[in-house]
Design a protein around this motif. Structure first.
Motif, PDB file in Angstrom:
ATOM      1  N   SER A 248      77.939  36.050  16.444  1.00 23.47           N
ATOM      2  CA  SER A 248      78.747  36.738  17.629  1.00 23.47           C
ATOM      3  C   SER A 248      78.128  37.583  18.514  1.00 23.47           C
ATOM      4  O   SER A 248      77.393  36.919  19.334  1.00 23.47           O
ATOM      5  N   GLY A 249      78.407  38.753  18.689  1.00 23.11           N
ATOM      6  CA  GLY A 249      77.943  39.613  20.128  1.00 23.11           C
ATOM      7  C   GLY A 249      76.442  40.240  19.606  1.00 23.11           C
ATOM      8  O   GLY A 249      75.990  41.070  20.355  1.00 23.11           O
ATOM      9  N   VAL A 250      76.125  40.155  18.442  1.00 22.56           N
ATOM     10  CA  VAL A 250      74.937  41.131  17.907  1.00 22.56           C
ATOM     11  C   VAL A 250      73.792  40.707  18.811  1.00 22.56           C
ATOM     12  O   VAL A 250      73.102  41.780  19.394  1.00 22.56           O
ATOM     13  N   PRO A 251      73.235  39.622  19.100  1.00 27.64           N
ATOM     14  CA  PRO A 251      71.973  39.136  20.039  1.00 27.64           C
ATOM     15  C   PRO A 251      72.370  40.051  21.372  1.00 27.64           C
ATOM     16  O   PRO A 251      71.319  40.764  21.942  1.00 27.64           O
ATOM     17  N   THR A 252      73.309  39.820  21.938  1.00 27.01           N
ATOM     18  CA  THR A 252      73.661  40.520  23.324  1.00 27.01           C
ATOM     19  C   THR A 252      73.853  41.882  23.242  1.00 27.01           C
ATOM     20  O   THR A 252      73.144  42.682  23.963  1.00 27.01           O
TER      21      THR A 252
ATOM     22  N   ILE B  14      64.695  38.995  17.568  1.00 27.87           N
ATOM     23  CA  ILE B  14      66.214  38.448  17.507  1.00 27.87           C
ATOM     24  C   ILE B  14      66.076  36.953  16.928  1.00 27.87           C
ATOM     25  O   ILE B  14      66.529  36.480  16.061  1.00 27.87           O
ATOM     26  N   VAL B  15      65.086  36.142  17.611  1.00 30.36           N
ATOM     27  CA  VAL B  15      64.731  34.759  17.097  1.00 30.36           C
ATOM     28  C   VAL B  15      64.246  34.434  15.874  1.00 30.36           C
ATOM     29  O   VAL B  15      64.574  33.979  15.089  1.00 30.36           O
ATOM     30  N   THR B  16      63.471  35.688  15.396  1.00 29.28           N
ATOM     31  CA  THR B  16      62.905  35.515  13.984  1.00 29.28           C
ATOM     32  C   THR B  16      63.935  36.077  12.983  1.00 29.28           C
ATOM     33  O   THR B  16      64.070  35.363  12.071  1.00 29.28           O
ATOM     34  N   VAL B  17      64.755  36.902  13.313  1.00 25.01           N
ATOM     35  CA  VAL B  17      65.865  37.063  12.273  1.00 25.01           C
ATOM     36  C   VAL B  17      66.818  36.162  12.252  1.00 25.01           C
ATOM     37  O   VAL B  17      67.380  35.776  11.027  1.00 25.01           O
ATOM     38  N   CYS B  18      67.113  35.523  13.254  1.00 26.59           N
ATOM     39  CA  CYS B  18      67.956  34.278  13.369  1.00 26.59           C
ATOM     40  C   CYS B  18      67.487  33.142  12.287  1.00 26.59           C
ATOM     41  O   CYS B  18      68.151  32.352  11.530  1.00 26.59           O
TER      42      CYS B  18
END
Length: 74
Positions: free
Chosen positions: A2-6, A27-31
């Protein structure tokens, strides 16, 4: 997600504008870790239980995830 990265990037822009690249990398690593964990858990469920179990777990998990914050509200 959802809107977590933003939200995280907006928060990072306000608190540490010089560190946006690091926050984006985080963020990329966590995803990627989340995708890998989901693949492993799904594979274990398919091999250990049945092919339809990951679908059931995938339906129950968001409901449980939504129930936790609701239960923690005061």
């Amino acid at each position: 997600m959802s809107g977590v990265p933003t939200t995280v990037l907006s928060w990072g822009a306000r608190t540490g504008p010089a560190r946006l690249e690091e926050i984006g990398g985080l963020i990329v690593t966590v995803c990627n870790v989340a995708v890998a964990v989901g693949a492993v858990v799904g594979g274990v469920l398919v091999d250990g239980v049945s092919a339809s179990t990951p679908v059931l777990v995938g339906g129950i998990t968001p409901i449980a995830g939504a129930a936790v914050p609701v239960g923690l509200r005061r």
